[in-house]
Design an enzyme around this catalytic site. Structure first.
Site, short mmCIF file in Angstrom:
data_model
loop_
_atom_site.label_atom_id
_atom_site.label_comp_id
_atom_site.label_asym_id
_atom_site.label_seq_id
_atom_site.Cartn_x
_atom_site.Cartn_y
_atom_site.Cartn_z
N SER A 45 -96.38 -20.34 46.58
CA SER A 45 -97.24 -21.53 46.16
C SER A 45 -96.74 -22.53 46.97
CB SER A 45 -97.24 -21.87 44.79
OG SER A 45 -95.71 -22.02 44.38
N LYS A 46 -97.56 -23.75 47.08
CA LYS A 46 -96.63 -25.02 47.96
C LYS A 46 -95.32 -25.30 47.41
CE LYS A 46 -98.71 -26.90 51.14
NZ LYS A 46 -98.01 -26.31 51.97
N ARG A 47 -95.30 -25.11 45.94
CA ARG A 47 -93.97 -25.34 45.31
C ARG A 47 -92.99 -24.56 45.96
NH1 ARG A 47 -92.19 -24.19 40.77
NH2 ARG A 47 -94.11 -23.03 40.33
N ALA A 48 -93.23 -23.26 46.04
CA ALA A 48 -92.17 -22.28 46.11
C ALA A 48 -92.46 -21.37 47.42
CB ALA A 48 -92.00 -21.15 45.03
#
Ligand code: GLU
Length: 498
Positions: A268-271
């Site tokens: 994901s964008k976050r990880a």
């Protein structure tokens, strides 16, 4: 062996990131190994989801990674890409062909008439097969009502419907007929036919669904190997049935394991869903990106991890592709990037670093760049890190002065060294490494100073710090005038009292 033909088939709905570009990399390496042809196919049949400009960015990203492709439609120049939105007539033609041969049929159902279960339970709606066996009269009645049909695939309901060369496989699958897929990575995977309803091929507005467009293109482009992410495994039985129905041998299928973020969750964008453009902007070596992403779910026979493109090509294949999920690890990419940077010929490295150096406007003369880069290359994990490395030569003046004040104030021996060295450097006819090294050695002899006594004051005067890259390389990088100015500054600062 017939020529290997593969495709990379992104949808222009976003940017290329580590998860999807690795599919392109695997296809490319595998195809280059076998002297085959790679096709770039833009799957843009859903105008709602297409992002303007995404295709241009995607091509830029592929080019940066050094991934080229070999074929395209006449209109797109010799190297394409193909765009599905420009091929609607071909999907219609093939859908019609399947209708003619009885393998597909027109469905006149309005959306609210589809499916007799699931609507309330939240289960996906299965098509009931209402139009599967319409009589001519029934069809005519629907047509006269102005209903515009979609085209649905007639999913075979028994093994006789499965392609002749697959029948024996299907029959062995216990009681129920199955579609058997021989995946190069997952092995034999079996899907019971009754999992599938008669799915749509062409919507009533004439647009193909993904599974149909993919198969028609794979047939027309004579794709021999469909290599993609494991997320598409569940689409494969439908596609296999369509190949069978079109009377075309199935390509080999290979589904690569999933890449997870560092938190072991979906990328994901976050990880960890790093975009290719972000990696480029962060200064990673493109060969390191290709190298690292190839190692996600695959390993070299030798166990080596630092692999040049040539070696990756020579070893590409399905042997040693794992089936379990893999985790994206930025630290490993950084490490590989430093290895690839370190392996570059100096001239190429300087060339690659030029824009990064220019962008920061370091006062580094062109002729001094190779020396400066050679002095710091082993510190670089990314091209961007040249900024911090060059700061070692061009520190903030206030930091330099502070270092000088702390290290040299009142140090009579050091001041003598600086004066003696400055005298010699001032007279040097050229400002090159061997001459500089010799001049400093001679100054040391004259002043009876050596080792740290000799070198530390010079380093300190030059940068404010006792450590750093090789001294003579720093002198070349900083240049004559600036070096002498810094030594004079240092003498002045160090002799000031209090
Ligand atoms: N367009 C699909 C995607 O972006 C790929 C389809 C395929 O490889 O068959 O996921």
């Amino acid at each position: 062996m017939t020529q290997v033909r593969t495709r990379f088939a992104p949808s222009p709905t976003g940017t290329l990131h580590v998860g999807n570009v690795r599919i392109a990399i695997f296809n490319w390496l595998f195809t280059r190994r076998h002297g085959g042809r790679v096709i770039l196919r833009i799957e843009d049949t859903d105008p709602q989801r297409n992002v303007p400009g995404a295709e241009v960015k995607l091509r830029e990203d592929l080019r940066w990674l050094g991934l080229d492709w070999d074929e395209g439609p006449d209109s797109g120049g010799p190297c394409g890409p193909y765009r599905q939105s420009e091929r609607t007539h071909l999907y219609r033609l093939h859908a019609e062909q399947l209708v003619q041969s009885g393998k597909a049929y027109r469905c006149y159902c309005a959306p609210h008439e589809i499916g007799d279960d699931g609507a309330e339970t939240g289960e996906p709606t299965r098509y009931s097969g209402r139009c599967r066996d319409l009589t001519g009269a029934e069809r005519a009645r629907f047509e006269s009502q102005g209903r515009v049909p979609s085209i649905r695939f007639r999913v075979p309901r028994d093994v006789d419907g499965v392609a002749p060369d697959r029948k024996s496989e299907a029959k062995t699958s216990e009681a129920q007929p199955c579609v058997e897929i021989a995946d190069e990575i997952k092995g034999e995977v079996s899907f019971p036919l009754d999992e599938f309803d008669d799915f749509v091929l062409l919507r009533s507005d004439g647009r193909p669904v993904y599974n149909f467009a993919v198969v028609v293109d794979d047939v027309l482009m004579r794709i021999t190997h469909v290599i993609r992410g494991v997320g598409h495994l569940s689409n494969t039985p439908k596609q296999a049935l369509l190949f069978d129905a079109l009377g075309v041998p199935r390509p080999r299928f290979a589904h690569l394991p999933m890449v997870l973020g560092a938190d072991r969750a979906k990328l994901s964008k976050r990880a960890g869903a790093w975009g290719v453009a972000e990696l480029r902007a962060a200064g990673y070596h493109p060969d390191a990106v290709v190298n690292y992403l190839s190692l996600l779910g695959w390993s070299s026979a030798s166990g080596d991890e630092f692999l040049t493109r040539e070696r990756l090509i020579a070893e590409a294949g399905f042997a040693r592709v794992g089936t379990s999920d893999t985790v994206f690890d930025l630290d490993k990419l950084r490490w590989l990037s430093s290895r690839h940077i370190d392996a570059m010929p100096l001239e190429d490295l300087v060339h690659a670093l030029d824009p990064w150096i220019d962008a920061k406007r370091f006062p580094l003369r062109n002729e001094a760049r190779p020396t400066a880069v050679a002095a710091v290359r082993s510190r670089l994990h990314t091209f961007a890190e040249i900024h911090d490395a060059l700061k070692l030569f061009f520190p903030d003046p206030s930091e330099r002065i502070q270092g000088v004040r702390a290290g040299l104030t009142g140090n009579v021996a050091a001041l003598r060294v600086l004066e003696g060295v400055a005298r010699r450097l001032d007279k040097l006819p050229s400002w090159l490494e061997p001459e500089l090294a010799q001049a400093i050695r001679e100054a040391g002899r004259e002043l009876d100073a050596k080792g740290a006594q000799l070198y530390h004051p010079i380093r300190q005067a030059l940068t404010g710090s006792e450590s750093g890259p090789e001294l003579v390389k720093m002198l070349v990088a900083v240049g004559r005038e600036e070096t002498l100015r810094r030594i004079r500054d240092a003498i002045a600062v160090a002799t000031q009292q209090g």
